[in-house]
Design a protein around this motif. Structure first.
Motif, PDB file in Angstrom:
ATOM      1  N   ASP A  13       0.837  -1.216   0.000  1.00  0.00           N
ATOM      2  CA  ASP A  13       0.000   0.000   0.000  1.00  0.00           C
ATOM      3  C   ASP A  13       0.865   1.257   0.000  1.00  0.00           C
ATOM      4  O   ASP A  13       0.602   2.210  -0.733  1.00  0.00           O
ATOM      5  N   LEU A  16       2.409   1.666  -3.369  1.00  0.00           N
ATOM      6  CA  LEU A  16       1.367   2.097  -4.324  1.00  0.00           C
ATOM      7  C   LEU A  16       1.147   3.605  -4.243  1.00  0.00           C
ATOM      8  O   LEU A  16       0.939   4.274  -5.251  1.00  0.00           O
ATOM      9  N   GLU A  17       1.217   4.123  -3.012  1.00  0.00           N
ATOM     10  CA  GLU A  17       1.033   5.564  -2.811  1.00  0.00           C
ATOM     11  C   GLU A  17       2.124   6.393  -3.509  1.00  0.00           C
ATOM     12  O   GLU A  17       1.938   7.571  -3.782  1.00  0.00           O
ATOM     13  N   CYS A  18       3.266   5.762  -3.790  1.00  0.00           N
ATOM     14  CA  CYS A  18       4.365   6.465  -4.474  1.00  0.00           C
ATOM     15  C   CYS A  18       4.066   6.677  -5.962  1.00  0.00           C
ATOM     16  O   CYS A  18       4.751   7.459  -6.630  1.00  0.00           O
ATOM     17  N   LYS A  19       3.057   5.932  -6.459  1.00  0.00           N
ATOM     18  CA  LYS A  19       2.648   6.048  -7.874  1.00  0.00           C
ATOM     19  C   LYS A  19       3.832   5.876  -8.827  1.00  0.00           C
ATOM     20  O   LYS A  19       4.080   6.706  -9.719  1.00  0.00           O
ATOM     21  N   ASP A  20       4.581   4.793  -8.603  1.00  0.00           N
ATOM     22  CA  ASP A  20       5.730   4.528  -9.471  1.00  0.00           C
ATOM     23  C   ASP A  20       5.751   3.040  -9.838  1.00  0.00           C
ATOM     24  O   ASP A  20       5.937   2.180  -8.973  1.00  0.00           O
ATOM     25  N   GLU A  21       5.584   2.758 -11.116  1.00  0.00           N
ATOM     26  CA  GLU A  21       5.501   1.369 -11.616  1.00  0.00           C
ATOM     27  C   GLU A  21       6.759   0.568 -11.284  1.00  0.00           C
ATOM     28  O   GLU A  21       6.687  -0.579 -10.869  1.00  0.00           O
ATOM     29  N   LEU A  24       7.069  -0.650  -7.723  1.00  0.00           N
ATOM     30  CA  LEU A  24       6.175  -1.797  -7.475  1.00  0.00           C
ATOM     31  C   LEU A  24       6.777  -3.087  -8.006  1.00  0.00           C
ATOM     32  O   LEU A  24       6.745  -4.128  -7.351  1.00  0.00           O
ATOM     33  N   LYS A 103      10.156   6.705   2.014  1.00  0.00           N
ATOM     34  CA  LYS A 103       8.727   6.464   2.230  1.00  0.00           C
ATOM     35  C   LYS A 103       8.488   6.005   3.674  1.00  0.00           C
ATOM     36  O   LYS A 103       7.514   6.416   4.323  1.00  0.00           O
TER      37      LYS A 103
END
Length: 298
Positions: A13, A16-21, A24, A103
């Motif tokens: 989660d 995911l909040e970092c919005k970086d493919e 992930l 993060k």
């Protein structure tokens, strides 16, 4: 353990909040270990939203330090799988480690002030410990104090902070749990150093007696150096690819001087001190964790 899956989900989660493919993708390639720090936090603070969040933060910090470690050690495997630096390159490993670190600190800043201070202070110590570890391989270290300081900072400080933060979270005695975590970390590292000598390569998953070859003068070698008659011979084998005879001589001297036996006893003393610290806390599982570790077969 169902709770540990919740910790892994929380880490996902956060990423995911970092919005970086790419982050992930890299997270999926990261092998998870025993999650000792999370187990410790959950055993002390129980399973709730805040304790799961604390576990995720600590695991991300730990994972980040390992990503940086693999670059420093030029390691191509981590827990039996290819390391991130082997799959990609050193830059990717370092930068992904930085993503996890930053993060984790972002989330830590939203937690209780004492917890945020305890964990972030431990990360400073951990980084200093990493530098000390590198410096101590420059020459044959004969100081037990330097070794102890290094393993405290590099290994025990984050385990100590995990236990102390869990106690703060659950309004328990933070000093008792900090002592337990510190000693768990120290004993864990000492036992790891002892197993490098007592176990065979197949059990270890790496060449036996590799520490000394790599320039690490761990507790059994420190005690051996104090006691062995032929100190020059021992020093001449430092950072050297050892022959079977040289390995046999070191092991023989370890037994004759009782350096190995006394190293095990030092780890056991630390473990027993930790058990005493939490004996009135009605937490039998912590006693079991420590007992299993210090009473294993060497």
């Amino acid at each position: 353990m169902e709770e540990l899956e919740k910790v892994k989900d929380k880490i996902k989660d956060f990423i995911l909040e970092c919005k970086d493919e790419k982050s992930l993708k890299l997270l999926d390639l990261l092998p998870t270990g025993k999650m000792l720090r999370s187990k410790l936090i959950l055993k002390i603070a129980g399973v709730n939203e805040e304790s799961i969040k604390l576990c995720a933060i600590v695991e991300m910090i730990h994972a980040s330090s390992l990503l940086h470690d693999d670059v420093i050690d030029e390691a191509d495997t981590r827990r039996g799988k290819p390391s991130i630096n082997a799959l990609f390159d050193n830059k990717t490993s370092i930068m992904f480690g930085d993503v996890l670190y930053s993060k984790a600190f972002t989330e830590l800043s939203q937690m209780n002030k004492d917890i945020a201070y305890t964990v972030s202070n431990a990360v400073t110590l951990l980084s200093i410990g990493e530098m000390l570890d590198v410096d101590l391989t420059d020459s044959f270290n004969t100081s037990y104090e330097k070794y102890l300081d290094m393993i405290y900072k590099k290994t025990a400080s984050l385990i100590e902070a995990s236990a102390k933060s869990a106690a703060i979270l659950s309004n328990k005695n933070r000093e008792k749990y900090a002592l337990y975590g510190r000693n768990l970390g120290l004993a864990f590292q000492m036992i790891d150093d002892i197993l490098d000598i007592t176990q065979d390569s197949a059990t270890l998953g790496k060449p036996a007696m590799l520490d000394f070859v790599e320039g690490k003068v761990t507790i059994p070698y420190l005690l051996l150096y104090e006691r062995v008659e032929d100190k020059k011979r021992l020093q001449s084998l430092y950072k050297k690819s050892l022959s079977k005879e040289e390995e046999a001589w070191i092991k023989e001297q370890m037994f004759e001087t009782k350096a190995l036996k006394d190293s095990i006893n030092k780890a056991k003393d630390l473990g027993n001190e930790a058990i005493q610290a939490v004996k009135d806390e009605n937490n039998e599982s912590l006693v079991e964790i420590m007992s299993a570790m210090i009473n294993r077969e060497f």
